[in-house]
Enzyme design. Structure first.
Site, mmCIF file in Angstrom:
data_model
loop_
_atom_site.group_PDB
_atom_site.id
_atom_site.type_symbol
_atom_site.label_atom_id
_atom_site.label_comp_id
_atom_site.label_asym_id
_atom_site.label_seq_id
_atom_site.Cartn_x
_atom_site.Cartn_y
_atom_site.Cartn_z
ATOM 1 C CG HIS A 7 -0.229 0.074 2.519
ATOM 2 N ND1 HIS A 7 0.292 1.242 3.047
ATOM 3 C CD2 HIS A 7 0.067 -0.903 3.405
ATOM 4 C CE1 HIS A 7 0.872 0.987 4.198
ATOM 5 N NE2 HIS A 7 0.760 -0.320 4.442
ATOM 6 C CD GLU A 9 4.412 8.992 3.200
ATOM 7 O OE1 GLU A 9 5.626 9.048 3.475
ATOM 8 O OE2 GLU A 9 3.755 9.953 2.743
ATOM 9 C CB THR A 10 -0.656 5.429 6.041
ATOM 10 O OG1 THR A 10 0.284 4.980 7.025
ATOM 11 C CG2 THR A 10 -1.105 4.279 5.157
ATOM 12 C CD1 TRP A 12 -1.199 7.363 12.244
ATOM 13 C CD2 TRP A 12 -1.597 5.255 12.864
ATOM 14 N NE1 TRP A 12 -2.186 7.401 13.188
ATOM 15 C CE2 TRP A 12 -2.454 6.117 13.586
ATOM 16 C CE3 TRP A 12 -1.681 3.895 13.084
ATOM 17 C CZ2 TRP A 12 -3.360 5.647 14.522
ATOM 18 C CZ3 TRP A 12 -2.588 3.422 14.010
ATOM 19 C CH2 TRP A 12 -3.417 4.303 14.723
ATOM 20 C CD GLU A 80 1.707 -5.627 8.361
ATOM 21 O OE1 GLU A 80 2.012 -6.837 8.344
ATOM 22 O OE2 GLU A 80 2.380 -4.747 7.808
ATOM 23 N NE ARG A 104 8.942 -14.137 24.366
ATOM 24 C CZ ARG A 104 7.927 -14.953 24.637
ATOM 25 N NH1 ARG A 104 7.075 -14.679 25.603
ATOM 26 N NH2 ARG A 104 7.750 -16.056 23.942
#
Length: 173
Positions: A7, A9-10, A12, A80, A104
């Protein structure tokens, strides 16, 4: 033949926030990126277009399809990775609030499930299942997949046989 696109660029992405299953709108740059990909693929005849059902990917697919006159099929398995408690936060915020979980996660334990999210192994299994399904539906066709960086990582690992827990030595743009 499979053409895979991440996709555009957003907001966020620009802010360095983890999106996962949350969403953020495409920026003007992201829209331009999608339109550029559409122009580049204008002469490619697709038998099918599958996209993550998250708006940032679906809107990217729409921009590509404008120049290719092809219908789009939402495919939730192209979403995602579900990143649970990390979603909406920056890396710095995650390190501060969830240092053990972050360690982790970056340690690449394939079976570590982020609270509220999914494990790396679950993401790769989901990705393999959707690739198998698309291949079964279009064994001799040309297909466009519009998805996310984490799914691109999984596809690359599946195709080249790279284990899930191997550090990423490649960039996803």
């Amino acid at each position: 033949r499979v053409v895979i696109v991440r996709h555009g660029e957003t907001e966020w992405n620009r802010e360095g926030r983890i999106q996962g299953h949350l969403d953020s709108p495409l920026t003007e740059k992201g829209i331009a990126q999608a339109e550029s990909v559409g122009a580049r693929l204008r002469d490619t005849s697709f038998d099918a277009v599958y996209t993550s059902d998250l708006p940032r990917a679906f809107k990217t697919a729409e921009r590509i399809a404008l120049t290719n006159s092809v219908s789009i099929t939402p495919e939730p398995r192209l979403r995602e990775r579900a990143l649970g408690i990390f979603e909406g936060l920056t890396e710095a915020e995650i390190r501060e609030r969830y240092p053990r979980d972050w360690n982790r996660f970056v340690g690449r334990d394939p079976d570590y499930r982020i609270p509220g999210g999914e494990s790396g192994r679950e993401r790769v299994q989901r990705t393999a299942a959707v690739l198998d399904a698309v291949n079964a539906r279009h064994p001799d066709g040309t297909v466009l997949l519009v998805t996310h960086g984490g799914i691109l990582d999984a596809i690359f690992r599946i195709v080249v046989g790279l284990p899930i827990d191997t550090p990423r030595h490649f960039k996803i743009w």
